[in-house]
Design an enzyme around this catalytic site. Structure first.
Site, PDB file in Angstrom:
ATOM      1  N   SER A  30       0.763  -1.086   0.111  1.00  0.00           N
ATOM      2  CA  SER A  30      -0.065  -0.165   0.081  1.00  0.00           C
ATOM      3  C   SER A  30       0.794   1.282  -0.026  1.00  0.00           C
ATOM      4  O   SER A  30       0.293   2.333  -0.921  1.00  0.00           O
ATOM      5  CB  SER A  30      -1.051   0.158   1.051  1.00  0.00           C
ATOM      6  N   LYS A  94       9.241  -8.663   5.706  1.00  0.00           N
ATOM      7  CA  LYS A  94       8.528  -8.350   4.366  1.00  0.00           C
ATOM      8  C   LYS A  94       7.540  -9.620   3.845  1.00  0.00           C
ATOM      9  O   LYS A  94       7.892 -10.681   4.521  1.00  0.00           O
ATOM     10  CB  LYS A  94       9.249  -7.799   3.454  1.00  0.00           C
ATOM     11  N   GLU A 103      10.735  -9.682  -4.352  1.00  0.00           N
ATOM     12  CA  GLU A 103      11.272  -8.509  -3.472  1.00  0.00           C
ATOM     13  C   GLU A 103      12.864  -8.673  -3.009  1.00  0.00           C
ATOM     14  O   GLU A 103      13.866  -7.604  -3.257  1.00  0.00           O
ATOM     15  CB  GLU A 103      10.721  -8.390  -2.323  1.00  0.00           C
TER      16      GLU A 103
END
Length: 218
Positions: A30, A94, A103
Protein backbone atom coordinates in the site's frame (compact mmCIF):
# COMPACT_ATOMS: atom_id res chain seq x y z
CA UNK A 1 -7.14 8.32 7.56
CA UNK A 2 -3.93 9.50 9.22
CA UNK A 3 -1.97 6.37 8.37
CA UNK A 4 -2.74 6.73 4.67
CA UNK A 5 -1.56 10.35 4.77
CA UNK A 6 1.72 9.20 6.30
CA UNK A 7 2.10 6.52 3.64
CA UNK A 8 1.46 9.04 0.90
CA UNK A 9 3.95 11.54 2.32
CA UNK A 10 6.73 8.98 2.54
CA UNK A 11 5.91 7.58 -0.90
CA UNK A 12 6.34 11.00 -2.45
CA UNK A 13 9.45 11.72 -0.36
CA UNK A 14 11.19 8.74 -1.97
CA UNK A 15 11.20 10.54 -5.34
CA UNK A 16 14.28 12.43 -4.19
CA UNK A 17 16.28 9.19 -4.22
CA UNK A 18 15.41 8.09 -7.76
CA UNK A 19 15.69 11.36 -9.68
CA UNK A 20 19.09 10.45 -11.16
CA UNK A 21 18.23 6.82 -11.96
CA UNK A 22 16.86 5.87 -15.36
CA UNK A 23 15.95 2.33 -14.31
CA UNK A 24 14.69 1.54 -10.82
CA UNK A 25 13.29 -1.35 -8.82
CA UNK A 26 9.82 -1.06 -7.32
CA UNK A 27 8.32 -3.23 -4.58
CA UNK A 28 4.78 -4.08 -3.56
CA UNK A 29 2.30 -2.84 -0.97
CA UNK A 30 0.00 0.00 0.00
CA UNK A 31 2.86 2.43 0.69
CA UNK A 32 4.53 1.53 -2.60
CA UNK A 33 1.25 2.32 -4.36
CA UNK A 34 1.74 5.94 -3.32
CA UNK A 35 5.33 5.82 -4.57
CA UNK A 36 4.10 4.58 -7.96
CA UNK A 37 1.60 7.44 -7.94
CA UNK A 38 4.52 9.80 -7.36
CA UNK A 39 6.54 8.20 -10.17
CA UNK A 40 3.83 9.27 -12.58
CA UNK A 41 5.02 12.86 -12.09
CA UNK A 42 8.52 12.04 -13.44
CA UNK A 43 7.73 9.15 -15.78
CA UNK A 44 9.28 10.91 -18.76
CA UNK A 45 12.66 10.56 -17.01
CA UNK A 46 12.29 6.83 -16.38
CA UNK A 47 13.42 4.30 -18.98
CA UNK A 48 12.01 1.34 -17.13
CA UNK A 49 11.14 -0.34 -13.85
CA UNK A 50 11.88 -3.79 -12.45
CA UNK A 51 8.72 -4.76 -10.60
CA UNK A 52 8.42 -7.25 -7.72
CA UNK A 53 4.86 -8.39 -8.42
CA UNK A 54 2.12 -8.65 -11.01
CA UNK A 55 0.10 -6.19 -8.94
CA UNK A 56 2.76 -3.47 -9.10
CA UNK A 57 3.41 -4.26 -12.77
CA UNK A 58 -0.24 -3.60 -13.58
CA UNK A 59 -0.14 -0.29 -11.69
CA UNK A 60 2.96 0.77 -13.61
CA UNK A 61 1.46 -0.22 -16.96
CA UNK A 62 -1.64 1.87 -16.24
CA UNK A 63 0.44 5.03 -15.96
CA UNK A 64 2.59 4.19 -18.96
CA UNK A 65 5.89 3.30 -17.30
CA UNK A 66 7.67 0.46 -19.16
CA UNK A 67 8.77 -2.69 -17.36
CA UNK A 68 12.26 -4.21 -17.48
CA UNK A 69 13.48 -7.77 -17.05
CA UNK A 70 16.16 -7.96 -14.37
CA UNK A 71 18.08 -10.51 -16.45
CA UNK A 72 18.63 -7.91 -19.17
CA UNK A 73 20.30 -5.41 -16.83
CA UNK A 74 23.96 -5.20 -15.87
CA UNK A 75 23.15 -3.22 -12.75
CA UNK A 76 20.28 -1.64 -10.85
CA UNK A 77 20.94 1.61 -9.02
CA UNK A 78 18.06 1.75 -6.57
CA UNK A 79 15.16 -0.29 -5.24
CA UNK A 80 12.22 1.27 -3.37
CA UNK A 81 9.96 -0.91 -1.25
CA UNK A 82 8.05 -0.92 2.04
CA UNK A 83 8.11 -3.33 5.00
CA UNK A 84 5.72 -4.99 7.42
CA UNK A 85 8.13 -4.41 10.31
CA UNK A 86 11.50 -2.67 10.63
CA UNK A 87 13.89 -2.43 13.58
CA UNK A 88 16.59 0.07 14.54
CA UNK A 89 19.20 -1.94 12.61
CA UNK A 90 17.17 -1.52 9.38
CA UNK A 91 16.37 -5.23 9.37
CA UNK A 92 12.88 -6.01 8.12
CA UNK A 93 10.04 -8.47 7.88
CA UNK A 94 8.36 -8.41 4.48
CA UNK A 95 5.93 -10.58 2.59
CA UNK A 96 2.43 -9.66 3.73
CA UNK A 97 1.59 -9.07 0.07
CA UNK A 98 3.08 -12.42 -0.95
CA UNK A 99 5.85 -11.00 -3.16
CA UNK A 100 8.79 -11.63 -0.80
CA UNK A 101 10.88 -13.79 -3.14
CA UNK A 102 11.00 -11.31 -6.00
CA UNK A 103 11.43 -8.49 -3.49
CA UNK A 104 14.46 -10.24 -2.04
CA UNK A 105 15.95 -10.84 -5.49
CA UNK A 106 15.57 -7.22 -6.58
CA UNK A 107 16.89 -5.93 -3.25
CA UNK A 108 19.98 -8.12 -3.66
CA UNK A 109 20.55 -6.81 -7.19
CA UNK A 110 20.20 -3.12 -6.29
CA UNK A 111 23.11 -0.93 -5.23
CA UNK A 112 20.84 0.95 -2.83
CA UNK A 113 17.69 -0.21 -1.04
CA UNK A 114 15.30 2.54 0.05
CA UNK A 115 12.66 1.38 2.53
CA UNK A 116 9.55 3.55 2.92
CA UNK A 117 7.25 2.99 5.90
CA UNK A 118 4.89 4.81 8.22
CA UNK A 119 5.77 4.96 11.91
CA UNK A 120 3.47 2.05 12.82
CA UNK A 121 5.93 -0.36 11.19
CA UNK A 122 8.75 0.37 13.66
CA UNK A 123 9.47 -2.37 16.22
CA UNK A 124 12.10 -3.00 18.87
CA UNK A 125 12.32 -6.71 18.02
CA UNK A 126 11.15 -8.29 14.77
CA UNK A 127 8.28 -10.75 15.12
CA UNK A 128 5.45 -8.62 16.46
CA UNK A 129 3.32 -9.95 13.62
CA UNK A 130 3.53 -13.11 11.50
CA UNK A 131 6.64 -14.02 9.51
CA UNK A 132 5.73 -14.94 5.90
CA UNK A 133 7.58 -17.80 4.23
CA UNK A 134 7.13 -18.87 0.60
CA UNK A 135 7.23 -22.65 0.22
CA UNK A 136 6.99 -25.24 -2.55
CA UNK A 137 3.45 -26.69 -2.28
CA UNK A 138 4.54 -30.32 -1.82
CA UNK A 139 6.83 -29.31 1.06
CA UNK A 140 4.31 -27.23 3.00
CA UNK A 141 3.74 -29.76 5.81
CA UNK A 142 7.43 -30.65 6.07
CA UNK A 143 8.41 -26.99 6.36
CA UNK A 144 5.65 -26.36 8.91
CA UNK A 145 6.96 -29.17 11.15
CA UNK A 146 10.49 -27.75 11.01
CA UNK A 147 9.19 -24.30 11.91
CA UNK A 148 7.44 -25.72 14.97
CA UNK A 149 10.81 -27.12 16.06
CA UNK A 150 12.18 -23.58 15.81
CA UNK A 151 9.46 -22.37 18.17
CA UNK A 152 7.06 -20.99 15.58
CA UNK A 153 3.33 -21.48 15.06
CA UNK A 154 2.88 -21.74 11.28
CA UNK A 155 -0.46 -21.14 9.58
CA UNK A 156 -1.21 -21.90 5.94
CA UNK A 157 -2.37 -18.79 4.08
CA UNK A 158 -5.44 -20.22 2.38
CA UNK A 159 -6.51 -19.25 -1.15
CA UNK A 160 -3.20 -17.53 -1.89
CA UNK A 161 -0.86 -18.60 -4.67
CA UNK A 162 2.24 -16.48 -5.20
CA UNK A 163 3.27 -15.12 -8.60
CA UNK A 164 5.77 -18.01 -8.62
CA UNK A 165 3.01 -20.62 -8.10
CA UNK A 166 3.88 -21.38 -4.48
CA UNK A 167 2.21 -21.31 -1.04
CA UNK A 168 2.70 -18.96 1.91
CA UNK A 169 3.09 -19.98 5.55
CA UNK A 170 2.59 -17.22 8.12
CA UNK A 171 4.57 -18.03 11.25
CA UNK A 172 3.51 -16.60 14.60
CA UNK A 173 5.26 -16.54 17.97
CA UNK A 174 8.68 -15.72 16.48
CA UNK A 175 10.52 -13.15 18.58
CA UNK A 176 13.50 -12.68 16.31
CA UNK A 177 16.53 -11.73 18.41
CA UNK A 178 19.16 -12.83 15.87
CA UNK A 179 17.50 -12.07 12.54
CA UNK A 180 20.44 -13.02 10.32
CA UNK A 181 20.87 -16.42 11.99
CA UNK A 182 17.16 -17.25 11.79
CA UNK A 183 17.06 -16.16 8.15
CA UNK A 184 19.81 -18.67 7.38
CA UNK A 185 18.20 -21.48 9.39
CA UNK A 186 14.83 -21.11 7.68
CA UNK A 187 16.33 -20.72 4.22
CA UNK A 188 18.13 -24.04 4.76
CA UNK A 189 14.88 -25.98 5.30
CA UNK A 190 14.20 -28.07 2.16
CA UNK A 191 11.16 -26.69 0.37
CA UNK A 192 11.57 -23.10 1.51
CA UNK A 193 11.76 -20.72 -1.43
CA UNK A 194 12.29 -17.55 0.58
CA UNK A 195 11.76 -16.27 4.12
CA UNK A 196 10.43 -12.78 4.81
CA UNK A 197 13.37 -11.79 7.03
CA UNK A 198 15.51 -9.15 5.35
CA UNK A 199 18.60 -9.10 7.57
CA UNK A 200 21.41 -10.15 5.25
CA UNK A 201 20.17 -7.58 2.72
CA UNK A 202 18.78 -4.87 4.93
CA UNK A 203 17.76 -1.36 3.91
CA UNK A 204 20.42 1.25 3.18
CA UNK A 205 18.11 4.20 3.80
CA UNK A 206 14.80 4.22 5.67
CA UNK A 207 12.19 6.94 5.23
CA UNK A 208 9.61 6.94 8.02
CA UNK A 209 6.39 8.91 7.73
CA UNK A 210 5.52 10.40 11.13
CA UNK A 211 3.06 13.01 12.36
CA UNK A 212 6.02 15.37 12.73
CA UNK A 213 7.27 14.81 9.18
CA UNK A 214 9.65 12.47 7.36
CA UNK A 215 12.32 10.83 9.50
CA UNK A 216 15.41 9.61 7.62
CA UNK A 217 17.70 6.84 8.88
CA UNK A 218 20.93 6.01 7.05
Amino acid sequence: MVQNKLKKSVGWAALKYVQSSRIIGVGTGSTVTYFIEALNSIKEKIEGVVSSSNYSSNQLKKIGIPLCNLNSLHELDVYVDSADEIDSHMQMIKGKGGALTKEKIIAAAAKKFICIVDSSKQVNILGRGPLPIEVIPMARSLVARELVRLGGLPEYRHNVITDNGNNILDVYNMKIVNASLLETKINNIPGVVSVGIFAKRRADIVLIGTREGIKIIE
